[in-house]
Design an enzyme around this catalytic site. Structure first.
Site, short mmCIF file in Angstrom:
data_model
loop_
_atom_site.label_atom_id
_atom_site.label_comp_id
_atom_site.label_asym_id
_atom_site.label_seq_id
_atom_site.Cartn_x
_atom_site.Cartn_y
_atom_site.Cartn_z
N GLU A 36 0.82 -1.22 0.00
CA GLU A 36 0.00 0.00 0.00
C GLU A 36 0.85 1.26 0.00
OE1 GLU A 36 -2.93 -0.38 -0.85
OE2 GLU A 36 -2.79 -2.53 -0.56
N GLY A 37 2.01 1.18 -0.64
CA GLY A 37 2.95 2.29 -0.67
C GLY A 37 3.94 2.13 0.46
#
Length: 596
Positions: A440-441
């Protein structure tokens, strides 16, 4: 493996006493969610987590998932556990009642999410991804798509995924190559390969709904040319049941360091039939609804691991006998004292406790503002809450997962050699926690989001949503003697944050590399200061509750001790972080690439 006990007492403290979330019942649609309903929901969630999900955590890790003829088999016990989870309504708790959901406040749901992740992080991936898909379709899908898919996602008979990453591109989605060819019937044919797709294939639900980023033939280059499509594994019939198999297949699953019971898939789309979600070339806007939810959810994963690691550490430290206390024997009836008497063991346990309880308070704080953003009748209140959530989302994701991994490693250190083997489950926590800092980054990307997008946005409006209440809190209690031990350290840390903010903003305008070089240190400085603010409030609330109701079980006294520990032993890290930020980025950027 140590048992898991849901931390319901602390959850009630945060929800009811510290943050006053009972007033959420005043918002439209939340009228029934008073303490009389919230507490039993948390208790029932705790039961299924402790009694159903936790017992299959270690076995699921050891067995893992397997791919058989294009079908992923989850570990023994997972299908049965998912059936109980779904039948209990847990896939529907925050969803729109119009589609069969229960409409629970986010402020309560983050506590449920924490318990799921503490008990069995791999299991939590499956309903977690489904909820993100639900949110994206609920916010951006057509009425036809909503009717076709949302009821099934809500009741858990179908699940969802998000398909972004490709072999040649990760965070830079502007490079993706998956194609979408329009058809005469209004659908599209999707062709491409996606990797690292969590829950992309499994045997828990009768259908899997993929949200896929792809390019239309006339798409502009870069991220502005990305569209979002819903691509089901089985094409729904007119009766809403799974029909013909679509052109989507799992070609392999990843063999990973952790979360082994969560299927991480390579998904091949071969002219798979899909339907556009939202407007053409506006797919990132729709996908960010899902991604922002997942960033907060991944923060919850870090918190869940932190709590599980703390519980395992305390249980072991109370039972393990080794050496004698430096100030004299504490267990004369035993051959040695339990290691919990030793100062360094206590240091590690208090580090775990302070970060876990602080992050829990922050999670509920941010989630309450998310509830206000979605439901408050006053537009200015909704906007203020939206700004605050936007500011805090990268901090929650990065800080919670960093601290969750640190807590798991501290747990391994408390257990010593026994932490390094499987028996007590601590090494699994370390392996499971590690991915949360990446997906998610990565946390470095979260720091860049904070510094690059949030710091100067709208003339600093986002920052004011945090800076103003903290400044007012410090000023209002500056002359309160009983708060001096908490407000004094908080004021110093807040001053450092203000200095760092001005410095990063000024230097970043002149040289963007300076902002990038400071980003991770700035993120940690901001996060530690925010926890300091919450710990001051927790200490104050504990004092007030002691005066009003007493403290028969010592809960409030323990809060104050932990708050003092945080102020004295953890918050001073902000001084070193400020020094690192002020040193600038010259040394990071001056070394020639060939010299690395």
């Amino acid at each position: 493996m140590a048992n898991y006990t849901p931390p319901l007492r602390d959850m009630r403290f945060v929800y009811h006493e510290l943050l006053g979330c009972d007033d959420l019942a005043e918002l439209p649609g939340f009228e029934e969610f008073t303490a009389d309903l919230i507490d039993p929901i948390l208790e029932e969630a705790g039961k299924i987590c402790a009694e159903v999900l936790h017992p299959i955590n270690r076995s699921g890790d050891e067995e893992g998932c397997r791919l058989e003829n294009g079908v992923v088999r989850t570990p023994a016990g997972f299908p049965e556990a998912y059936r109980q989870f779904r039948e209990g309504g847990w896939t529907a708790i925050t969803c729109d009642p119009a589609y069969g959901g229960q409409g629970l406040p986010n402020a309560a749901d983050v506590l449920v999410t924490e318990m799921i992740c503490s008990a069995n992080l791999s299991f939590g991936m499956y309903p977690g991804l489904s909820h993100g898909a639900y949110l994206a379709l609920h916010s951006h899908g057509s009425e036809e798509l909503k009717r076709a898919y949302l009821p099934k996602l809500v009741d858990g008979t179908w699940s969802g995924t998000m398909c972004l990453t490709e072999p040649h591109c990760g965070t830079d989605l502007g490079l993706l190559r998956t194609k979408a060819e329009p058809q005469e019937d209004g659908s599209f044919r999707i062709t491409g390969t996606k990797i690292f797709i969590s829950a992309g294939e499994h045997d828990l639900t009768e259908n899997i709904i993929h949200l896929v980023l792809a390019r239309l033939p006339d798409a502009p280059k870069g991220s502005r040319g990305i569209s979002l499509f819903v691509v089901p594994k089985f094409l729904p019939t007119s009766e809403g049941t799974p029909g013909d198999r679509n052109g989507v297949m799992c070609s392999s699953i990843e063999h990973k360091m952790g979360i082994k019971a969560s299927a991480t898939c390579v998904m091949n789309f071969d002219e798979a039939q899909g339907w556009l979600v939202g407007a053409p070339h506006k797919g990132l806007q729709a996908m960010f609804t899902m991604m922002n939810n997942e960033r907060l959810a991944v923060g919850g994963q870090g918190l869940g691991i932190a709590e599980a690691a703390y519980q395992g550490s305390v249980a072991y430290a109370r039972e393990r006998l080794q050496g004698r206390s430096l100030t004299g024997t504490k267990a004369p009836d035993k051959p040695a004292d339990p290691i919990i008497v030793h100062p360094d063991v206590r240091r590690m346990l208090l580090l775990q406790r302070a970060t876990t309880e602080g992050c829990r308070a922050m999670a509920v704080w941010v989630a309450k503002e998310l509830d206000k953003q979605e439901r408050h009748p006053e537009p200015e209140v909704r906007k203020a809450s939206e700004d605050f959530v936007a500011l805090m989302t990268p901090i929650v994701k990065a800080l919670f997962t960093d601290l969750g991994f640190e807590n798991a490693n501290l747990g391994m250190q408390v257990l010593g050699g026994h932490g390094y083997i499987r028996e007590h489950g601590m090494e699994q926590h370390v392996r499971d926690a590690r991915i949360t800092q990446i997906y998610e980054g990565t946390n470095g990307i979260q720091a860049l989001d904070l510094v690059g997008r949030k710091l100067g946005a709208n003339g600093g409006r986002y920052l004011r949503r945090f800076f103003h209440p903290v400044s007012e809190y410090i000023e209002a209690r500056a002359e309160t003697p009983e708060m001096a031990a908490y407000v004094g350290p908080l004021a110093k840390a807040f001053g450092r944050l203000q200095t760092a903010t001005a410095t990063v903003a000024q230097r970043g305008l002149a040289n963007p590399d300076e902002a990038g070089a400071a980003a991770t240190d700035y993120m940690r400085l901001f996060g530690l200061t925010a926890l300091g603010y919450l710990w001051a409030r927790m200490a104050e609330t504990a004092m007030e509750q002691t005066r009003e109701t007493g403290d028969a079980d010592g809960f409030y006294a323990a809060k104050q001790v932990t708050a003092r520990f945080y102020m004295e032993k953890m918050l001073p890290q902000t001084g070193a972080l400020l020094s690192q930020i002020m040193a600038g980025g010259q040394t990071l950027m001056s070394l020639d690439e060939a010299a690395f």
